[in-house]
Design a protein around this motif. Structure first.
Motif, PDB file in Angstrom:
ATOM      1  N   VAL A 298      35.073  37.889  87.825  1.00  0.00           N
ATOM      2  CA  VAL A 298      35.878  39.104  88.063  1.00  0.00           C
ATOM      3  C   VAL A 298      35.465  40.266  87.114  1.00  0.00           C
ATOM      4  O   VAL A 298      34.943  40.046  86.161  1.00  0.00           O
ATOM      5  CB  VAL A 298      37.321  38.827  87.929  1.00  0.00           C
ATOM      6  CG1 VAL A 298      37.695  37.578  89.054  1.00  0.00           C
ATOM      7  CG2 VAL A 298      37.734  38.051  86.495  1.00  0.00           C
ATOM      8  N   GLN A 300      34.835  44.799  86.510  1.00  0.00           N
ATOM      9  CA  GLN A 300      34.627  46.135  86.800  1.00  0.00           C
ATOM     10  C   GLN A 300      33.375  46.606  86.733  1.00  0.00           C
ATOM     11  O   GLN A 300      32.619  46.381  85.711  1.00  0.00           O
ATOM     12  CB  GLN A 300      35.764  47.049  86.253  1.00  0.00           C
ATOM     13  CG  GLN A 300      35.582  48.503  86.195  1.00  0.00           C
ATOM     14  CD  GLN A 300      35.975  48.996  87.911  1.00  0.00           C
ATOM     15  OE1 GLN A 300      35.068  49.251  88.318  1.00  0.00           O
ATOM     16  NE2 GLN A 300      37.211  49.195  88.096  1.00  0.00           N
ATOM     17  N   CYS A 318      41.128  42.317  91.202  1.00  0.00           N
ATOM     18  CA  CYS A 318      40.784  41.575  92.578  1.00  0.00           C
ATOM     19  C   CYS A 318      42.326  41.399  93.173  1.00  0.00           C
ATOM     20  O   CYS A 318      43.018  40.826  92.738  1.00  0.00           O
ATOM     21  CB  CYS A 318      40.331  40.366  92.144  1.00  0.00           C
ATOM     22  SG  CYS A 318      40.046  39.015  93.375  1.00  0.00           S
ATOM     23  N   LYS A 319      42.483  42.272  94.028  1.00  0.00           N
ATOM     24  CA  LYS A 319      43.774  42.595  94.726  1.00  0.00           C
ATOM     25  C   LYS A 319      44.438  41.332  95.540  1.00  0.00           C
ATOM     26  O   LYS A 319      43.509  40.537  95.876  1.00  0.00           O
ATOM     27  CB  LYS A 319      43.842  43.729  95.279  1.00  0.00           C
ATOM     28  CG  LYS A 319      43.591  44.993  94.582  1.00  0.00           C
ATOM     29  CD  LYS A 319      43.423  46.177  95.388  1.00  0.00           C
ATOM     30  CE  LYS A 319      42.827  47.695  94.584  1.00  0.00           C
ATOM     31  NZ  LYS A 319      42.657  48.699  95.519  1.00  0.00           N
ATOM     32  N   CYS A 322      42.655  40.775  98.841  1.00  0.00           N
ATOM     33  CA  CYS A 322      41.216  40.289  98.583  1.00  0.00           C
ATOM     34  C   CYS A 322      41.298  38.606  98.336  1.00  0.00           C
ATOM     35  O   CYS A 322      40.782  37.875  98.944  1.00  0.00           O
ATOM     36  CB  CYS A 322      40.542  41.171  97.480  1.00  0.00           C
ATOM     37  SG  CYS A 322      38.834  40.690  97.688  1.00  0.00           S
ATOM     38  N   CYS A 433      34.652  38.454  92.394  1.00  0.00           N
ATOM     39  CA  CYS A 433      35.492  39.323  93.083  1.00  0.00           C
ATOM     40  C   CYS A 433      35.706  40.694  92.148  1.00  0.00           C
ATOM     41  O   CYS A 433      36.681  40.718  91.450  1.00  0.00           O
ATOM     42  CB  CYS A 433      37.087  38.758  93.223  1.00  0.00           C
ATOM     43  SG  CYS A 433      38.215  39.805  94.252  1.00  0.00           S
ATOM     44  N   ALA A 435      35.160  44.628  90.901  1.00  0.00           N
ATOM     45  CA  ALA A 435      35.666  46.027  91.471  1.00  0.00           C
ATOM     46  C   ALA A 435      34.784  47.021  91.263  1.00  0.00           C
ATOM     47  O   ALA A 435      33.916  46.947  90.249  1.00  0.00           O
ATOM     48  CB  ALA A 435      37.215  46.327  90.893  1.00  0.00           C
ATOM     49  N   ASP A 440      38.174  46.794  95.327  1.00  0.00           N
ATOM     50  CA  ASP A 440      37.773  45.401  95.136  1.00  0.00           C
ATOM     51  C   ASP A 440      36.537  45.191  95.885  1.00  0.00           C
ATOM     52  O   ASP A 440      36.174  45.876  96.855  1.00  0.00           O
ATOM     53  CB  ASP A 440      38.688  44.341  94.865  1.00  0.00           C
ATOM     54  CG  ASP A 440      39.484  44.187  96.234  1.00  0.00           C
ATOM     55  OD1 ASP A 440      38.810  44.658  97.387  1.00  0.00           O
ATOM     56  OD2 ASP A 440      40.773  43.920  96.254  1.00  0.00           O
TER      57      ASP A 440
END
Length: 586
Positions: A298, A300, A318-319, A322, A433, A435, A440
């Protein structure tokens, strides 16, 4: 990263270190003092005998405290460690003019003001006996089990290029006579002067074994070529990796039988005489654990850190939509690790459910790149489909004179976390996951995230190199197109074919661009193929904006769909100019 359970090297960062880490900002290059006998390490506790800070002070620390814990002309002109250089000369401020919040006169060639240097010099013999230069031995209960076998994979002796950042890959074949669980790994570091990290990828066969790379070959920092599952890693500061007794990474008969080992050589001195033959020992057993593991990534990829800033915060989520799309059922995190580079000072990963904080997966208030902390979760942390995983990184750029962006090199920055999770079949689509800005990977690449126009095709198909059509597409882009150049006839033929696919039309093309920009290979592909996209002459634009932010996506530079709409993104990946050599698969 993210596959570790017990590491004897782990050092707990003390409250004293957390409380007084800002003392480094009171010194010129206080966050860039190298370890005198461990290449690629920094000495974070500059005034202490402990490299992480806290405890007994060294000679420089005693002088610093005596003179009011501030940088002054008197402290600057002292030679605290008696090596013949003033503290100012060692810290890059020989004229004693530096003030906090400004860039030091010199930011390279820094040495430790509390340790006699050069390390091997006769005048220093006997002065540095308190300095610890060894790395603790690897401890793992699984290694004591007589049923556990091992195999060592090493690069053949290879010359390290005289460039700062180098990624090389080589594949190795695993035992395939039975089904096994990989339960631990230990590095074999041949040349510590250049070794930065090693990542081991499992090559998912899907009915066909991915191509062999029999000798070390330039590559990129990412999965690819059918090798997409992170199953092992070494980085500066690690002694090894050990999973708990409940899970392992499955390989062998009916599973992946080939691994790709990726090296990052860091050669900032640009030397041309380094040779390396490092590798990794894998420990495995056919006495399978109850569950099989996977590594979830995870973070950015959009990072823009202005110079001389005490704290710049970057967040990637990671919403909920998602995780609902990626996870087929609950998964469980057994360990986790943060990853930034040398500007990183704090990082946390939080788990949210229905908008409320459930727990911190990681939470480091005093991050140290050289001393990574593995967070062990016992009992495991349960993540449900529909939860949000939020990563927040904080950077200090007090030693930088220019903006720092996301990138592979040590002088670039990253904001990732890696987590060992089980069961592995809870992640059937992708094992990351990440972004880019506020979107994301589902919104960028998989057509998820809820709302908006959804892609009508499966964009993940472009990473399936075992598909002959996909393989031909990538090969043609490398062979027939020139990134940032003119539209060549062969490249035009490729684009004429691609634009018939719905993935290269309308909203799908926009999603495809965003997804490809998450990787070096994808960015190269776009830089190549977009040379033949329709353009709108700039005079037709109302205004031709300046390109000031290489991370920004300014779609007004040329007409819709034009190659120029990618230009700021591609500028931020300027290393793509050399990728024609790095990614030569032909």
């Amino acid at each position: 990263m993210g596959i570790f359970c017990t590491l004897s090297l782990l050092l707990a960062v003390s409250a004293l270190t957390s409380g007084f880490s800002n003392y480094r900002d009171r010194l010129p290059n206080g966050r860039a003092v190298p370890h005198p006998c461990k290449p690629n390490y920094l000495w974070h506790g500059v005034g202490h005998e402990n490299a992480l800070g806290g405890g007994v002070r060294n000679a420089f620390g005693l002088d610093f405290l005596r003179l009011g814990a501030t940088w002054s002309v008197e402290l600057c002109q002292l030679d605290s460690d008696g090596d013949g250089m003033t503290n100012g000369e060692e810290l890059g401020d020989s004229q004693c003019t530096w003030t906090p919040g400004t860039l030091p006169p010199r930011i390279s060639g820094i040495t430790h003001p509390g340790i006699c240097d050069p390390w091997e010099d006769a005048k220093c013999i006997g002065h540095n006996t308190w300095v610890q230069c060894d790395v603790s031995s690897f401890q793992c209960d699984a290694l004591e089990n007589e049923e556990v076998q091992n195999i060592t994979f090493r690069f053949s002796p290879t010359s390290v290029p005289n460039t700062e950042t180098n990624y090389f890959c080589m594949t190795f074949d695993l035992p395939d006579d039975d089904v096994y669980h990989l339960v631990a790994n230990q590095p074999y570091i041949d040349n510590e002067q250049v070794m930065h990290h090693v990542i081991l990828y499992g090559c998912d066969s899907d009915g066909e074994t991915p191509p062999s790379i029999p000798t070390p070959k330039p590559c990129g920092m990412e999965a690819g070529g059918g090798c997409n599952s992170i199953i092992g890693l070494w980085a500066v500061g690690f002694a090894g990796a050990c999973l708990n007794n409940k899970t392992g990474f499955k390989f062998g008969r009916g599973h992946f039988t080939r691994v790709k080992m990726e090296f990052h050589w860091n050669n900032p001195e640009l030397k041309d005489d380094y040779v390396d033959s490092s590798g990794m020992t894998l420990y495995y057993t056919k006495n399978l654990r109850p569950t099989s593991a996977a590594t979830l990534m995870v973070g950015q990829t959009f990072i823009e850190i202005a110079p001389l800033q005490p704290a710049v915060e970057v967040t990637g989520a990671c919403k909920a939509d998602c995780t609902r799309m990626l996870f087929t059922k609950p998964l469980y995190i057994i360990d986790s690790i943060n990853h930034m580079h040398y500007l990183g000072i704090k990082q946390k990963v939080e788990l949210y459910r229905n908008g409320s904080l459930v727990t911190h997966i990681t939470n480091e208030d005093a991050y140290s790149y050289d001393s990574p902390v593995v967070n062990q979760h016992d009992p495991p942390i349960m993540v449900l489909p529909g939860d949000e995983i939020r990563t927040t990184c904080t950077f200090n750029s007090a030693t930088r004179s220019a903006t720092t962006y996301y990138g592979d090199g040590t002088s670039n920055e990253m904001c990732f976390a890696f987590m060992t999770v089980y069961p592995s079949d809870a992640l059937p689509k992708t094992k990351s996951c990440i972004a880019r800005q506020d979107k994301d990977i589902c919104e960028l690449y998989l057509g998820g995230g809820g709302g908006g126009s959804q892609p009508t095709c499966d964009l993940t198909k472009f990473s399936n190199m075992s598909d002959p059509d996909i393989s031909r597409m990538w090969t043609a882009a490398y062979k027939d197109c020139t990134p940032f150049g003119a539209c060549r006839p062969g490249c035009q033929q490729l684009w004429d074919q691609l634009k018939q696919d719905s993935c290269f039309q309308g909203n799908d093309l926009e999603a495809l661009k965003d997804g490809f920009l998450l990787s070096k290979e994808g960015t190269y592909f776009l830089a190549a193929v977009s040379t033949c996209w329709p353009r709108t002459d700039c005079p037709k634009c109302q205004r031709c904006p300046e390109i000031t932010n290489p991370n920004a996506n300014n779609d007004n530079i040329v007409g819709d769909g034009g190659a120029g709409s990618l230009l700021p993104e591609l500028v931020s990946m300027v290393t793509m100019l050399a990728v024609s050599l790095l990614y030569n698969r032909l």
